[in-house]
Scaffold this motif. Structure first.
Motif, PDB file in Angstrom:
ATOM      1  N   LEU A  34      54.263  26.408 -48.096  1.00  0.00           N
ATOM      2  CA  LEU A  34      54.939  25.759 -46.972  1.00  0.00           C
ATOM      3  C   LEU A  34      54.508  26.347 -45.628  1.00  0.00           C
ATOM      4  O   LEU A  34      54.677  25.719 -44.582  1.00  0.00           O
ATOM      5  CB  LEU A  34      56.453  25.881 -47.131  1.00  0.00           C
ATOM      6  N   ASP A  66      63.539  24.839 -49.683  1.00  0.00           N
ATOM      7  CA  ASP A  66      62.404  24.463 -48.833  1.00  0.00           C
ATOM      8  C   ASP A  66      62.809  24.317 -47.378  1.00  0.00           C
ATOM      9  O   ASP A  66      62.078  24.743 -46.472  1.00  0.00           O
ATOM     10  CB  ASP A  66      61.790  23.146 -49.319  1.00  0.00           C
ATOM     11  N   GLU A  67      63.960  23.693 -47.126  1.00  0.00           N
ATOM     12  CA  GLU A  67      64.393  23.454 -45.749  1.00  0.00           C
ATOM     13  C   GLU A  67      64.598  24.770 -44.996  1.00  0.00           C
ATOM     14  O   GLU A  67      64.309  24.869 -43.799  1.00  0.00           O
ATOM     15  CB  GLU A  67      65.691  22.644 -45.718  1.00  0.00           C
ATOM     16  N   GLN A  70      61.102  26.201 -44.263  1.00  0.00           N
ATOM     17  CA  GLN A  70      60.494  25.441 -43.173  1.00  0.00           C
ATOM     18  C   GLN A  70      61.110  25.821 -41.832  1.00  0.00           C
ATOM     19  O   GLN A  70      60.407  25.930 -40.815  1.00  0.00           O
ATOM     20  CB  GLN A  70      60.642  23.944 -43.426  1.00  0.00           C
ATOM     21  N   GLU A 116      59.897  15.142 -37.729  1.00  0.00           N
ATOM     22  CA  GLU A 116      59.823  15.212 -39.194  1.00  0.00           C
ATOM     23  C   GLU A 116      58.368  15.196 -39.652  1.00  0.00           C
ATOM     24  O   GLU A 116      58.006  15.878 -40.613  1.00  0.00           O
ATOM     25  CB  GLU A 116      60.582  14.016 -39.806  1.00  0.00           C
ATOM     26  N   ARG A 117      57.545  14.429 -38.947  1.00  0.00           N
ATOM     27  CA  ARG A 117      56.121  14.386 -39.294  1.00  0.00           C
ATOM     28  C   ARG A 117      55.500  15.769 -39.153  1.00  0.00           C
ATOM     29  O   ARG A 117      54.703  16.202 -40.000  1.00  0.00           O
ATOM     30  CB  ARG A 117      55.394  13.386 -38.396  1.00  0.00           C
ATOM     31  N   ARG A 120      56.129  17.800 -42.087  1.00  0.00           N
ATOM     32  CA  ARG A 120      55.347  17.408 -43.271  1.00  0.00           C
ATOM     33  C   ARG A 120      53.863  17.692 -43.097  1.00  0.00           C
ATOM     34  O   ARG A 120      53.197  18.176 -44.000  1.00  0.00           O
ATOM     35  CB  ARG A 120      55.556  15.912 -43.574  1.00  0.00           C
ATOM     36  N   VAL A 121      53.328  17.338 -41.915  1.00  0.00           N
ATOM     37  CA  VAL A 121      51.896  17.449 -41.660  1.00  0.00           C
ATOM     38  C   VAL A 121      51.688  18.248 -40.373  1.00  0.00           C
ATOM     39  O   VAL A 121      52.226  17.888 -39.327  1.00  0.00           O
ATOM     40  CB  VAL A 121      51.246  16.057 -41.504  1.00  0.00           C
TER      41      VAL A 121
END
Length: 455
Positions: A34, A66-67, A70, A116-117, A120-121
């Motif tokens: 992550l 995970d959250e 992150q 949010e993108r 993820r990326v």
């Protein structure tokens, strides 16, 4: 808020364990995955980036959702941005102007979906937006959790203690948004390109074999990417007399990176190889630069342009030849090497091509001045400053800074050496020979290549 607090607490614990060197590696590397790539261009070295990523290869992070992991990554990114602000001062408007170049029109549409993108990326746009926003909220909370001084200097000290940053980390470079490192995808694509044996220009019969020419590359001693070379071809006329064609050879990067490739896009984003006092940031992935560079004694692809000059220094347009080529460089020389060879006469005997190139350069310079070039208007030489950092065991930080200023003589009348009467008082301006004929030679040949290409 509970999630944010958990993330802050996790990141503080990981930093503490990193400082104490008590991190415990994990088997499945879930938390590490992550964090992978999330600190690109937030450190000046790949080693620093790896240190930050490895904070998450720990049993403490592995046991979190995970959250939370992150969120911890975001907190560490905020700390890094905060650390880059050491020494930055000014009004809110001035601070905003300092990062204005990182803004893009589409950033006005940045919303929760885009946020949010970025979770993820993570890509270059994500890095750019991070550095433009300069959001230090989470970084400040992280410093409070670590019981460290809540300031940019406090953030800097934590990152140096971790080993992620050097004591002389180039913060201006990090703030600038200039791409420092290559992504794994870019390096993989570069490796794939090098593995491709097919050369379209050779298959089509377009690549001319110029390996029989004596080609010189002339650059500064510290230049790592040799991208141009010069040569002289002697042609025989029908009546037995001879004439000279001057060749400029440019490294053919297109052989390995087509205009639509990821490598070309990477190069466009960087625009140039960045030579800094402490490091060189290449325009292309190193494996591409090494393959394309005009190094000596090996066959290299180039784009070559050959021209002949008329008596007045103008280009004989009927003589222009432009072709993909295969070359083999004979000598790599520095500007000082060439100047010495010309001064001692070697450039007019064994290496007569250098003298011929200089004569052509002088003829071209005079032609351009007579046709309105600004060299005729500039009253003084253009100074060139060089700052370098070398190791010095006797210095407190084991580093020494060297500064030199030379007159490259790319323009202007020389009023330095040879134009004084010995009392350090300039005499009447006089057109004495340039301090560095090699600089003028290379400059004029490159300008001529541009002019010939246009023709």
């Amino acid at each position: 808020e509970e999630l944010e607090m958990k993330s802050i607490e996790l990141m503080a614990a990981l930093i503490q364990r990193g400082m104490e060197q008590t991190l415990e590696g994990t088997k499945d590397k879930r938390a590490l995955s992550l964090a992978k790539g999330r600190f690109l261009d937030l450190t000046c070295t790949k080693e620093g980036e790896t240190i930050l990523e490895n904070l998450f290869d720990d049993i403490v992070a592995e046991n979190e959702e995970d959250e939370v992991v992150q969120g911890a990554v975001i907190a560490l990114q905020s700390l890094l941005v905060m650390g880059t602000q050491v020494g930055v001062k000014g009004s809110p408007k001035q601070l905003q102007n300092m990062v204005a170049h990182l803004w893009r029109r589409e950033d006005n549409l940045y919303n929760e979906d885009e946020c949010e993108r970025d979770i993820r990326v993570w890509d270059f746009d994500s890095i750019r937006r991070l550095k433009h926003r300069v959001d230090i909220t989470a970084g400040t909370q992280l410093l409070a959790e670590l019981k460290k001084k809540r300031s940019s200097q406090g953030a800097f000290d934590v990152l140096v203690e971790l080993g992620a940053w050097e004591p002389h980390e180039d913060l201006a470079l990090l703030r600038s948004g200039f791409p420092i490192h290559f992504t794994q995808a870019e390096e993989a694509f570069a490796q794939e390109a090098i593995s491709t044996a097919l050369d379209p220009d050779e298959l089509l019969g377009l690549r001319q074999d110029l390996r029989d020419q004596k080609i010189y590359t002339i650059d500064s001693a510290d230049t790592s990417e040799i991208d141009d070379g010069l040569s002289v071809e002697v042609l025989t006329n029908d009546d037995g007399s001879t004439r000279q064609r001057f060749w400029i050879h440019i490294a053919d990067v297109d052989r390995w990176a087509s205009p639509t490739s990821m490598i070309a896009e990477t190069a466009r984003r960087r625009s140039t190889t960045n030579y800094l006092p402490t490091r060189v940031i290449p325009m292309f992935p190193p494996i591409i630069s090494e393959q394309a560079s005009l190094t000596t004694n090996r066959d290299v692809c180039a784009l070559s342009l050959g021209v002949e000059l008329l008596d007045d220094g103008s280009i004989d347009t009927s003589s222009i030849v432009v072709s993909p080529s295969k070359v083999c460089v004979s000598y790599r020389l520095t500007y000082d090497d060439v100047d010495e060879m010309l001064e001692e006469g070697v450039g007019y005997s064994e290496e007569w091509q250098l003298g011929a190139l200089l004569d052509a350069a002088k003829k071209r310079r005079q032609h351009r001045i007579e046709n309105g070039s600004t060299e005729g208007f500039v009253p003084n030489p253009i100074p060139q400053a060089m700052v370098s950092v070398t190791s010095d065991p006797d210095a407190i930080d084991e580093l020494a800074i060297d500064i030199s200023v030379d007159s490259s003589q790319n323009a202007g009348i020389n009023q330095t050496e040879g134009a004084t009467d010995g009392s350090n008082i300039p005499s009447e301006p006089s057109n004495v020979p340039p301090l560095s004929p090699a600089y003028m030679m290379v400059t004029e040949m490159m300008i001529m290549a541009g002019g010939g290409g246009r023709e």
